[in-house]
Scaffold this motif. Structure first.
Motif, PDB file in Angstrom:
ATOM      1  N   THR A   1       0.833  -1.205   0.000  1.00 38.11           N
ATOM      2  CA  THR A   1       0.000   0.000   0.000  1.00 38.11           C
ATOM      3  C   THR A   1       0.866   1.253   0.000  1.00 38.11           C
ATOM      4  N   ASN A   2       1.932   1.262   0.827  1.00 38.20           N
ATOM      5  CA  ASN A   2       2.853   2.407   0.849  1.00 38.20           C
ATOM      6  C   ASN A   2       3.541   2.586  -0.512  1.00 38.20           C
ATOM      7  N   GLU A   3       3.933   1.446  -1.110  1.00 36.56           N
ATOM      8  CA  GLU A   3       4.566   1.514  -2.435  1.00 36.56           C
ATOM      9  C   GLU A   3       3.583   2.095  -3.458  1.00 36.56           C
ATOM     10  N   MET A   4       2.343   1.664  -3.388  1.00 32.93           N
ATOM     11  CA  MET A   4       1.307   2.160  -4.282  1.00 32.93           C
ATOM     12  C   MET A   4       1.093   3.653  -4.072  1.00 32.93           C
ATOM     13  N   ASP A   5       1.084   4.092  -2.820  1.00 38.43           N
ATOM     14  CA  ASP A   5       0.897   5.502  -2.502  1.00 38.43           C
ATOM     15  C   ASP A   5       2.038   6.346  -3.074  1.00 38.43           C
ATOM     16  N   ALA A   6       3.277   5.842  -2.971  1.00 39.55           N
ATOM     17  CA  ALA A   6       4.443   6.566  -3.507  1.00 39.55           C
ATOM     18  C   ALA A   6       4.357   6.704  -5.023  1.00 39.55           C
ATOM     19  N   ILE A   7       3.889   5.629  -5.675  1.00 40.06           N
ATOM     20  CA  ILE A   7       3.761   5.683  -7.147  1.00 40.06           C
ATOM     21  C   ILE A   7       2.710   6.700  -7.550  1.00 40.06           C
ATOM     22  N   VAL A   8       1.586   6.701  -6.839  1.00 38.89           N
ATOM     23  CA  VAL A   8       0.516   7.652  -7.152  1.00 38.89           C
ATOM     24  C   VAL A   8       1.004   9.082  -6.957  1.00 38.89           C
ATOM     25  N   LYS A   9       1.752   9.327  -5.869  1.00 39.01           N
ATOM     26  CA  LYS A   9       2.285  10.671  -5.630  1.00 39.01           C
ATOM     27  C   LYS A   9       3.245  11.097  -6.743  1.00 39.01           C
ATOM     28  N   LYS A  10       4.056  10.132  -7.198  1.00 37.97           N
ATOM     29  CA  LYS A  10       4.985  10.440  -8.290  1.00 37.97           C
ATOM     30  C   LYS A  10       4.216  10.822  -9.553  1.00 37.97           C
TER      31      LYS A  10
END
Length: 336
Positions: free
Chosen positions: A316-325
């Motif tokens: 979920t954290n990895e997904m959140d970082a990708i979305v922010k990018k």
């Protein structure tokens, strides 16, 4: 034999003659040959100059005696010519002087007649030829001025070049303003000198030898302040003249190229975002979906639930970082 074209409109002729007998004779000749004519008579230069300055009539021709009480000869011719711009002048004199005749023709009179040799037909033909010739010359001059105006006030930088040397003969106002050079500055240059050295042979090939067709390839031009601009160039050879010339026009496409470059960069950003969405996002999303499936299939497997929840949080954290990018890249794209 060349046809004599008689004027179709009413004639107004100014006779500047101080000898009353000569005036009456010329008046009779004119009235004999022309049915619709107005004759104006002045006896000296001063009165004729005043008439030319203030008349509202459309004058057709001037018959000028060379020896007036207040002025004679070449000075008289120059003054009368200066008083009107497009009205033909025929000089009348009481004696034959070939040198004077040649001089008067050189400075702009239409013809030269000796009074003792004039008869109604000679005067008639001389007037008709003078008016026709003057109309033809005036038409050419008007067309020349129109072409000069089209050249000078063309909003695109335009040059007139010698077709062989490519030396600049003329440069319009747009070229002078755009490039920061005066006409005299341009006239010291060859057109190829507006290009950097690496382009000079190529532009010569295009304009002189025409070895390859003029395509959409752009060139570089150097402004007086050292700035470089990208230009498209089109040209046309002027035919029918003894010295061949070229009309060359440039179009500054620097902003267009910059706009295209910006679009290409934006497209590259779009492709990166699309690749990120289709590949990078897919990995953590697949793991999340897999963990959810395990939790649904094995809800009582308490030994592994803690591990699965840890992996779910990581994904979920990895997904959140990708979305922010993706959001950052999208915001940067919009700012650009």
């Amino acid at each position: 034999m060349t046809e004599i074209l008689a004027p179709t409109e009413k004639l107004t002729i100014l006779i500047i003659e101080d000898n009353h007998g000569d005036f009456v004779l010329i008046e009779d000749y004119l009235l004999e040959k022309f049915t619709d004519i107005t004759i104006v008579h002045c006896t000296d230069y001063a009165h004729s100059a005043n008439y030319l300055k203030h008349t509202t009539e459309t004058l057709s021709l001037i018959l000028l005696d060379l020896n007036l009480p207040d002025m004679q000869g070449v000075p008289l011719i120059n003054e009368v010519l200066a008083c009107n711009h497009e009205v033909p002048v025929i000089v009348l004199t009481g004696y034959s002087d070939l040198s004077m005749a040649k001089k008067s023709l050189q400075i702009g009179v239409s013809d030269y007649l000796v009074k003792d040799e004039i008869n109604p037909m000679i005067l008639y033909k001389t007037i008709i030829f003078a008016i026709n010739r003057s109309n033809y010359i005036n038409q050419i001059e008007h067309e020349k001025r129109n072409y000069e105006n089209l050249f000078n006030f063309n909003p695109q930088p335009t040059w007139l070049l010698d077709a062989k040397s490519l030396n600049i003969i003329n440069a319009n106002l747009a070229a002078q303003n755009k490039y920061g050079l005066s006409l005299s500055d341009f006239q010291k240059l060859s057109f190829v000198e507006l290009h950097p050295k690496e382009e000079q042979q190529h532009i010569k090939n295009k304009l002189i030898s025409k070895e390859e067709p003029f395509n959409n390839k752009h060139f570089t031009h150097l402004l007086s302040d050292g700035k470089e601009i990208k230009v498209e160039i089109c040209f046309q050879e002027i035919t029918g003249t003894k010295d061949h010339k070229l009309i060359v026009q440039s179009n500054d496409i620097s902003e267009s190229l910059q706009h295209i470059s910006t679009i290409e960069n934006q497209n590259a950003t779009f492709r990166d975002i699309a690749w990120t969405q289709s590949h990078v996002v897919r990995a953590p999303l697949s793991r999340i979906l897999g963990i959810v499936n395990l939790l649904e299939e094995q809800p009582d497997n308490f030994d592994k639930i803690a591990f699965w929840l840890k992996q779910l949080k990581t994904s979920t954290n990895e997904m959140d970082a990708i979305v922010k990018k993706i959001v950052r890249e999208t915001n940067q794209f919009e700012q650009d």
